[in-house]
Scaffold this motif. Structure first.
Motif, PDB file in Angstrom:
ATOM      1  N   ASP A 192     -16.321 -27.171  -0.525  1.00 60.06           N
ATOM      2  CA  ASP A 192     -17.287 -28.283  -0.518  1.00 60.06           C
ATOM      3  C   ASP A 192     -17.433 -28.969  -1.871  1.00 60.06           C
ATOM      4  OD1 ASP A 192     -18.621 -26.387  -1.970  1.00 60.06           O
ATOM      5  OD2 ASP A 192     -20.302 -26.164  -0.593  1.00 60.06           O
ATOM      6  N   GLY A 193     -16.636 -28.570  -2.836  1.00 61.63           N
ATOM      7  CA  GLY A 193     -16.688 -29.225  -4.146  1.00 61.63           C
ATOM      8  C   GLY A 193     -17.831 -28.762  -5.025  1.00 61.63           C
ATOM      9  N   SER A 194     -18.488 -27.664  -4.651  1.00 56.21           N
ATOM     10  CA  SER A 194     -19.641 -27.205  -5.430  1.00 56.21           C
ATOM     11  C   SER A 194     -19.284 -26.201  -6.517  1.00 56.21           C
ATOM     12  CB  SER A 194     -20.692 -26.591  -4.498  1.00 56.21           C
ATOM     13  OG  SER A 194     -20.172 -25.441  -3.843  1.00 56.21           O
ATOM     14  N   ALA A 195     -18.015 -25.787  -6.590  1.00 62.97           N
ATOM     15  CA  ALA A 195     -17.618 -24.835  -7.627  1.00 62.97           C
ATOM     16  C   ALA A 195     -17.802 -25.450  -9.011  1.00 62.97           C
ATOM     17  CB  ALA A 195     -16.159 -24.423  -7.432  1.00 62.97           C
ATOM     18  N   THR A 238     -19.963 -28.482 -21.137  1.00 54.02           N
ATOM     19  CA  THR A 238     -20.679 -29.147 -20.057  1.00 54.02           C
ATOM     20  C   THR A 238     -20.301 -28.558 -18.705  1.00 54.02           C
ATOM     21  OG1 THR A 238     -20.699 -31.215 -21.339  1.00 54.02           O
ATOM     22  CG2 THR A 238     -21.160 -31.379 -18.978  1.00 54.02           C
ATOM     23  N   PRO A 239     -21.132 -27.704 -18.142  1.00 53.12           N
ATOM     24  CA  PRO A 239     -20.860 -27.210 -16.793  1.00 53.12           C
ATOM     25  C   PRO A 239     -21.026 -28.339 -15.773  1.00 53.12           C
ATOM     26  CG  PRO A 239     -22.418 -25.787 -17.946  1.00 53.12           C
ATOM     27  CD  PRO A 239     -22.311 -27.044 -18.735  1.00 53.12           C
ATOM     28  N   ASP A 272     -19.592 -33.149  -9.001  1.00 51.49           N
ATOM     29  CA  ASP A 272     -20.184 -33.846 -10.150  1.00 51.49           C
ATOM     30  C   ASP A 272     -19.141 -34.701 -10.869  1.00 51.49           C
ATOM     31  OD1 ASP A 272     -22.677 -32.658  -9.743  1.00 51.49           O
ATOM     32  OD2 ASP A 272     -22.255 -31.011 -11.140  1.00 51.49           O
ATOM     33  N   VAL A 273     -17.955 -34.138 -11.061  1.00 52.55           N
ATOM     34  CA  VAL A 273     -16.895 -34.878 -11.762  1.00 52.55           C
ATOM     35  C   VAL A 273     -16.489 -36.107 -10.951  1.00 52.55           C
ATOM     36  CG1 VAL A 273     -14.499 -34.786 -12.552  1.00 52.55           C
ATOM     37  CG2 VAL A 273     -16.044 -32.869 -13.018  1.00 52.55           C
ATOM     38  N   LEU A 274     -16.305 -35.956  -9.661  1.00 53.83           N
ATOM     39  CA  LEU A 274     -15.902 -37.088  -8.830  1.00 53.83           C
ATOM     40  C   LEU A 274     -16.988 -38.162  -8.820  1.00 53.83           C
ATOM     41  CD1 LEU A 274     -14.257 -35.227  -5.813  1.00 53.83           C
ATOM     42  CD2 LEU A 274     -13.152 -36.193  -7.834  1.00 53.83           C
TER      43      LEU A 274
END
Length: 279
Positions: free
Chosen positions: A174-177, A210-211, A216-218
């Motif tokens: 889900d892209g949450s890593a 920066t975690p 978030d990156v996308l």
């Protein structure tokens, strides 16, 4: 200080040369094969950046990775300078199993590349224990920005996908890593800090800033560029760590702090390089 820099023409190396010079040092680029070359003339420190660094490639040719990454370190330590700063990787921790990783976390490298870096750390640590050198291993988390051209890295790949140069970004799960990102200029400043201020003996130091999750990156790339990032959804990798954050307390105690690793600024820097790349 006279500082020899291996890998000086690479992504990190070029910035390290500039930051060393800006700090008043004399950077000396090292050219040649680090497995057979030698330190030419007296130097006060070596920053060892040269090596092989592709995780997937390392599975297919592990012997070559150990030959270059460990053999090069051994060769440079045959006549060690007073201080030796090794570029290592957060990959030495493996999946870790904890959200925030300190340097005392046991190492558990999960691929030949990370294992070769762990072995290079060991060589340096034992040389320091023998009193031959003061050694620092900088464990770099996800280096980004500054015109990176490695399309396997998330920020670079996402900017390339947003521009249309690259295919959609594969998102696993889900892209949450969450992973820890740090601008290449802040990384270069960490090497300067290690050259100037690291303690005697041997120490390993985390370099992160920066975690941020994949999502978030996308979102940052879409926000900065004004373009959506095409993605392809894939099943999550089994056993993938949900969060890997760097505890940088030890490095900050030496006077380092990130100045250009905020996510939107980092992405904006890489986006400008992406546009220049296509001009």
């Amino acid at each position: 200080m006279r500082v020899l820099v291996t890998g000086s023409t690479g992504y990190v190396g070029r910035v390290v040369l500039a930051e060393l010079a800006a700090a008043g040092h004399l950077p000396i680029p090292f050219s040649g094969d680090v497995r057979v070359g030698s330190v030419d003339g007296p130097v006060d420190a070596v920053v060892h950046l040269a090596g092989l660094g592709r995780v997937r490639e390392s599975f297919g040719d592990p012997v070559r990775y150990f030959d270059v990454n460990v053999g090069g370190t051994v060769n440079l330590l045959r006549s060690p300078p007073p201080r030796f700063v090794l570029a290592s990787t957060a990959g030495v921790y493996g999946s870790a199993g904890v959200a925030t990783i300190g340097e005392d976390r046991p190492r558990a490298p999960g691929n030949p590349y990370a294992a070769s870096k762990a072995a290079a750390e060991d060589v340096l640590a034992w040389a320091a224990a023998a009193g031959r050198v003061d050694g620092v291993a900088l464990r770099l988390f996800n280096v980004a920005g500054g015109g990176d051209v490695d399309d396997t890295r998330l920020v670079t790949r996402a900017c390339g996908a947003a521009s249309g140069r690259l295919p959609p970004v594969e998102v696993f799960g889900d892209g949450s890593a969450v992973r820890d990102f740090v601008h290449v200029r802040d990384v270069a400043r960490a090497f300067v800090t290690a050259v100037e201020r690291a303690p005697e003996g041997y120490v390993a130091l985390n370099v992160g800033a920066t975690p941020a999750s994949v999502a978030d990156v996308l979102a940052s790339v879409a926000r900065v560029t004004g373009r959506s990032v095409p993605v392809v959804r894939r099943p999550a990798h089994p056993g993938e760590a949900r969060e890997l954050r760097a505890d940088t307390t030890a490095l900050r105690a030496l006077g380092w702090s990130p100045t250009c690793s905020d996510l939107d600024g980092l992405v904006g820097d890489q986006w400008a390089a992406e546009l220049a790349r296509q001009a």
